[in-house]
Design a protein around this motif. Structure first.
Motif, PDB file in Angstrom:
ATOM      1  N   ARG A 145      -8.829  13.048  13.039  1.00 15.83           N
ATOM      2  CA  ARG A 145      -9.662  12.712  11.879  1.00 15.83           C
ATOM      3  C   ARG A 145      -9.254  11.364  11.287  1.00 15.83           C
ATOM      4  O   ARG A 145     -10.112  10.589  10.852  1.00 15.83           O
ATOM      5  CB  ARG A 145      -9.568  13.823  10.827  1.00 15.83           C
ATOM      6  N   LEU A 146      -7.961  11.088  11.279  1.00 18.45           N
ATOM      7  CA  LEU A 146      -7.516   9.770  10.820  1.00 18.45           C
ATOM      8  C   LEU A 146      -8.031   8.678  11.755  1.00 18.45           C
ATOM      9  O   LEU A 146      -8.425   7.594  11.314  1.00 18.45           O
ATOM     10  CB  LEU A 146      -5.991   9.722  10.764  1.00 18.45           C
ATOM     11  N   ALA A 147      -8.035   8.988  13.061  1.00 15.33           N
ATOM     12  CA  ALA A 147      -8.533   8.013  14.025  1.00 15.33           C
ATOM     13  C   ALA A 147     -10.009   7.717  13.798  1.00 15.33           C
ATOM     14  O   ALA A 147     -10.459   6.582  14.013  1.00 15.33           O
ATOM     15  CB  ALA A 147      -8.307   8.527  15.447  1.00 15.33           C
ATOM     16  N   SER A 148     -10.771   8.711  13.356  1.00 13.17           N
ATOM     17  CA  SER A 148     -12.197   8.473  13.089  1.00 13.17           C
ATOM     18  C   SER A 148     -12.388   7.491  11.934  1.00 13.17           C
ATOM     19  O   SER A 148     -13.350   6.714  11.928  1.00 13.17           O
ATOM     20  CB  SER A 148     -12.898   9.799  12.776  1.00 13.17           C
ATOM     21  N   TYR A 149     -11.475   7.507  10.976  1.00 15.00           N
ATOM     22  CA  TYR A 149     -11.562   6.551   9.870  1.00 15.00           C
ATOM     23  C   TYR A 149     -11.098   5.162  10.303  1.00 15.00           C
ATOM     24  O   TYR A 149     -11.475   4.161   9.697  1.00 15.00           O
ATOM     25  CB  TYR A 149     -10.709   7.033   8.688  1.00 15.00           C
ATOM     26  N   PRO A 159     -13.808   2.020  12.890  1.00  9.45           N
ATOM     27  CA  PRO A 159     -14.489   0.743  12.620  1.00  9.45           C
ATOM     28  C   PRO A 159     -13.577  -0.474  12.751  1.00  9.45           C
ATOM     29  O   PRO A 159     -14.070  -1.598  12.836  1.00  9.45           O
ATOM     30  CB  PRO A 159     -14.977   0.907  11.170  1.00  9.45           C
ATOM     31  N   TYR A 160     -12.281  -0.255  12.759  1.00 10.89           N
ATOM     32  CA  TYR A 160     -11.334  -1.367  12.820  1.00 10.89           C
ATOM     33  C   TYR A 160     -10.573  -1.350  14.150  1.00 10.89           C
ATOM     34  O   TYR A 160      -9.403  -1.721  14.220  1.00 10.89           O
ATOM     35  CB  TYR A 160     -10.348  -1.274  11.652  1.00 10.89           C
ATOM     36  N   LYS A 161     -11.260  -0.927  15.217  1.00  6.92           N
ATOM     37  CA  LYS A 161     -10.593  -0.742  16.506  1.00  6.92           C
ATOM     38  C   LYS A 161     -10.050  -2.050  17.073  1.00  6.92           C
ATOM     39  O   LYS A 161      -9.034  -2.058  17.778  1.00  6.92           O
ATOM     40  CB  LYS A 161     -11.545  -0.097  17.509  1.00  6.92           C
ATOM     41  N   TRP A 162     -10.705  -3.175  16.753  1.00  5.06           N
ATOM     42  CA  TRP A 162     -10.224  -4.441  17.300  1.00  5.06           C
ATOM     43  C   TRP A 162      -8.896  -4.844  16.685  1.00  5.06           C
ATOM     44  O   TRP A 162      -8.068  -5.475  17.341  1.00  5.06           O
ATOM     45  CB  TRP A 162     -11.277  -5.535  17.116  1.00  5.06           C
ATOM     46  N   TYR A 163      -8.691  -4.479  15.420  1.00  6.75           N
ATOM     47  CA  TYR A 163      -7.374  -4.720  14.819  1.00  6.75           C
ATOM     48  C   TYR A 163      -6.315  -3.882  15.544  1.00  6.75           C
ATOM     49  O   TYR A 163      -5.183  -4.336  15.768  1.00  6.75           O
ATOM     50  CB  TYR A 163      -7.391  -4.374  13.337  1.00  6.75           C
ATOM     51  N   LEU A 193      -0.675  -6.203  11.526  1.00  5.43           N
ATOM     52  CA  LEU A 193      -2.000  -5.677  11.877  1.00  5.43           C
ATOM     53  C   LEU A 193      -2.076  -4.174  11.660  1.00  5.43           C
ATOM     54  O   LEU A 193      -3.106  -3.656  11.214  1.00  5.43           O
ATOM     55  CB  LEU A 193      -2.321  -6.024  13.328  1.00  5.43           C
ATOM     56  N   THR A 194      -1.000  -3.464  11.966  1.00  2.00           N
ATOM     57  CA  THR A 194      -0.997  -2.020  11.746  1.00  2.00           C
ATOM     58  C   THR A 194      -1.076  -1.702  10.259  1.00  2.00           C
ATOM     59  O   THR A 194      -1.847  -0.825   9.840  1.00  2.00           O
ATOM     60  CB  THR A 194       0.268  -1.387  12.344  1.00  2.00           C
ATOM     61  N   ALA A 195      -0.290  -2.424   9.448  1.00  6.39           N
ATOM     62  CA  ALA A 195      -0.332  -2.203   8.008  1.00  6.39           C
ATOM     63  C   ALA A 195      -1.693  -2.603   7.428  1.00  6.39           C
ATOM     64  O   ALA A 195      -2.241  -1.915   6.546  1.00  6.39           O
ATOM     65  CB  ALA A 195       0.787  -2.986   7.321  1.00  6.39           C
ATOM     66  N   TYR A 196      -2.258  -3.704   7.933  1.00  2.77           N
ATOM     67  CA  TYR A 196      -3.563  -4.155   7.452  1.00  2.77           C
ATOM     68  C   TYR A 196      -4.644  -3.126   7.788  1.00  2.77           C
ATOM     69  O   TYR A 196      -5.496  -2.791   6.945  1.00  2.77           O
ATOM     70  CB  TYR A 196      -3.899  -5.499   8.083  1.00  2.77           C
ATOM     71  N   THR A 197      -4.604  -2.606   9.006  1.00  3.90           N
ATOM     72  CA  THR A 197      -5.548  -1.552   9.388  1.00  3.90           C
ATOM     73  C   THR A 197      -5.356  -0.325   8.514  1.00  3.90           C
ATOM     74  O   THR A 197      -6.335   0.311   8.092  1.00  3.90           O
ATOM     75  CB  THR A 197      -5.351  -1.182  10.867  1.00  3.90           C
ATOM     76  N   GLY A 198      -4.101   0.007   8.236  1.00  2.00           N
ATOM     77  CA  GLY A 198      -3.832   1.152   7.374  1.00  2.00           C
ATOM     78  C   GLY A 198      -4.432   0.978   5.986  1.00  2.00           C
ATOM     79  O   GLY A 198      -4.991   1.924   5.413  1.00  2.00           O
ATOM     80  N   GLN A 199      -4.352  -0.231   5.427  1.00  3.11           N
ATOM     81  CA  GLN A 199      -4.941  -0.473   4.116  1.00  3.11           C
ATOM     82  C   GLN A 199      -6.457  -0.337   4.152  1.00  3.11           C
ATOM     83  O   GLN A 199      -7.065   0.198   3.215  1.00  3.11           O
ATOM     84  CB  GLN A 199      -4.556  -1.879   3.630  1.00  3.11           C
ATOM     85  N   LEU A 200      -7.090  -0.808   5.223  1.00  3.51           N
ATOM     86  CA  LEU A 200      -8.544  -0.645   5.340  1.00  3.51           C
ATOM     87  C   LEU A 200      -8.923   0.826   5.458  1.00  3.51           C
ATOM     88  O   LEU A 200      -9.920   1.273   4.865  1.00  3.51           O
ATOM     89  CB  LEU A 200      -9.048  -1.418   6.559  1.00  3.51           C
ATOM     90  N   VAL A 201      -8.127   1.574   6.215  1.00  2.75           N
ATOM     91  CA  VAL A 201      -8.383   3.010   6.337  1.00  2.75           C
ATOM     92  C   VAL A 201      -8.196   3.695   4.992  1.00  2.75           C
ATOM     93  O   VAL A 201      -8.990   4.575   4.608  1.00  2.75           O
ATOM     94  CB  VAL A 201      -7.455   3.628   7.404  1.00  2.75           C
ATOM     95  N   MET A 202      -7.162   3.286   4.248  1.00  2.00           N
ATOM     96  CA  MET A 202      -6.927   3.891   2.935  1.00  2.00           C
ATOM     97  C   MET A 202      -8.088   3.613   1.990  1.00  2.00           C
ATOM     98  O   MET A 202      -8.515   4.493   1.230  1.00  2.00           O
ATOM     99  CB  MET A 202      -5.621   3.353   2.322  1.00  2.00           C
TER     100      MET A 202
END
Length: 489
Positions: free
Chosen positions: A21-25, A28-32, A199-208
């Motif tokens: 479920r987290l992966a589904s969120y 949209p940011y798969k390229w990151y 990039l991982t932290a940035y993706t995490g912020q977008l997911v949050m």
């Protein structure tokens, strides 16, 4: 006294459904994510290339000794790079012998197809340009071509320190080249590590951000009956604290865990590529680490559960008594409150000490295992070195690789508590998202705005959030256009 408990659920650890479920969120940011994986590969390759560069510098430049075989035996050494053939002999690097079993080498010596004497291959232009060097090496000369001068390694004793530096100028240039390449690799590993973490932290912020918005939108569309039965603190905690634990999963666990696992795998692969015999010996010493880590994981999980429950009890008690302090003082219950809080504080202290005890035991054990593996490398490596089954550069590389293997082991074990917290927070967030208490809009009759006259009529209206607790009973009213009516109750 009313005892409040937080409704948090502590799960055992990894939950594949929550991860999906987290992966589904994050979709949209798969390229990151892809870029982060590329950066991870760069950082990991850089980490394991550093010991390899040390090995190549020692074996190929500093101790660039050659042994000679007959050209017919060259097929036994498919990776014999920079082999030099002069007349009836082919000179290969001494480290290539590591890949041939001892009995095979003994057979080759007995047949006269292998000469294990150490030789040096020097640049002929350098040796001939210096008459003193050429004259000193002349009695020891083994062979000479248009490009190379070949002498036994013991012939270096005939030269002064300056002459040695001159004769081995090409090796020194190789050391300088490797030093520059070494700095390039370190810089590349640094950039890869920075890119992967960022990039991982940035993706995490977008997911949050997306997850918080989904939670907020979901919550405000729920029925008033559902919202009225929910503690405000619970809803706020879901949108803030629980989402923040997921953020820690992305920023602390996911980025570091991926790097640690990839580094451990890369270290093992590199060990086997350098010397399979020594790699198997070291791998056997690492087996107890797996057992110790699993025991630690279970103990840490139990200790973590006790800490979380104790923290919940302390927070609930503080919330109740601070908000009701006037009542406590009115009935002169300060001493009783202090005793009760001391009891809960003592429980929390013991829980924290229990958690610290687990880490205090695990860290020295991992350090001991790391030291023990290093001792095994030195002991067995020295024996293999004496038997010409391993080179000095490989032995040095192994000591570096062991340190790079055990550091992730310790980091992974400590990240388990953060992973468990993130899984628990994620499960509570998705649990709220799965609750649907919206009042369905079942109206089928269209409304024509042109027919509105401004008159409002209620005829025998009753309403209840819960069927057994009516809020409005048989209400009838008539509000004429322009009239102001207030309903008080």
């Amino acid at each position: 006294m009313i005892e409040h408990h937080q409704d948090e659920k502590i799960i055992s650890g990894y939950n594949p459904q929550v991860i999906r479920r987290l992966a589904s969120y994050a979709a949209p940011y798969k390229w990151y994510v892809v870029l982060a994986m590329v950066a991870l590969v760069v950082a990991t390759v850089g980490e394991v290339l550093i010991p390899v560069m040390i090995q190549r510098t020692v074996d190929h430049e500093i101790l660039d000794y050659r042994v000679r075989i007959t050209p017919e035996e060259l097929s036994r050494f498919p990776n014999a790079d920079e082999a030099v053939t002069v007349e009836e002999w082919t000179y290969i690097r001494e480290e290539q012998l590591d890949r041939v079993a001892r009995d095979q080498r003994a057979t080759m010596r007995a047949e006269g197809t292998l000469d294990s004497t150490r030789y040096l291959i020097l640049d002929r232009d350098i040796t001939r340009a210096n008459g003193d060097i050429a004259e000193a090496l002349a009695p020891e000369l083994v062979a000479e071509t248009d490009a190379y001068t070949i002498i036994p390694s013991t012939a270096q004793d005939l030269l002064s320190a300056d002459q040695r530096l001159t004769a081995r100028r090409s090796s020194l240039e190789g050391v300088r080249r490797n030093a520059m390449l070494f700095l390039f690799i370190i810089f590349g590993a640094l950039l890869g590590s920075f890119g992967q973490i960022y990039l991982t932290a940035y993706t995490g912020q977008l997911v949050m951000k997306r997850l918080r918005l989904s939670l907020f939108q979901h919550t405000i569309h729920q029925s008033l009956g559902f919202l009225g039965n929910q503690a405000v603190g619970r809803l706020v905690t879901r949108v803030t604290n629980d989402v923040e634990t997921i953020n820690e999963f992305f920023s602390s666990v996911l980025s570091q865990l991926a790097r640690n696992l990839s580094l451990m795998v890369a270290v093992v692969i590199t060990m086997f590529s350098l010397n399979a015999r020594l790699a198997w010996i070291i791998l056997l010493t690492m087996v107890p680490v797996v057992v110790v880590t699993e025991v630690f994981r279970r103990r840490a999980r139990d200790a973590y559960r006790r800490v979380r429950l104790a923290v919940s009890a302390v927070n609930a008690y503080l919330s109740e008594y601070i908000s009701g302090m006037s009542v406590v003082q009115l009935f002169v219950q300060q001493a009783r409150s202090r005793t009760e809080f001391l009891t809960r504080g003592t429980t929390l202290l013991k829980a924290h000490l229990s958690e610290m005890h687990v880490f205090a035991v695990f860290r020295p054990i991992v350090d001991f295992m790391s030291t023990l593996s290093t001792v095994f490398v030195i002991y067995f490596g020295a024996r293999l070195l004496d038997a010409d089954l391993v080179s000095l550069g490989v032995l040095i590389a192994f000591t570096n690789l062991i340190r790079r293997f055990y550091m992730p082991v310790m980091n992974i074990s400590e990240q388990f508590t953060i992973l468990q917290s993130a899984m628990a927070g994620s499960e509570r967030v998705f649990s709220l998202l799965d609750e649907d208490h919206r009042i369905p809009d079942t109206g089928t009759q269209p409304v024509n705005p042109d027919t509105f006259a401004g008159r409002i009529q209620f005829e025998h209206v009753s309403f209840a959030y819960k069927s057994d607790e009516p809020v409005i009973r048989d209400l009838s009213l008539d509000v004429a256009p322009g009239e102001m009516v207030a309903i008080v109750g």
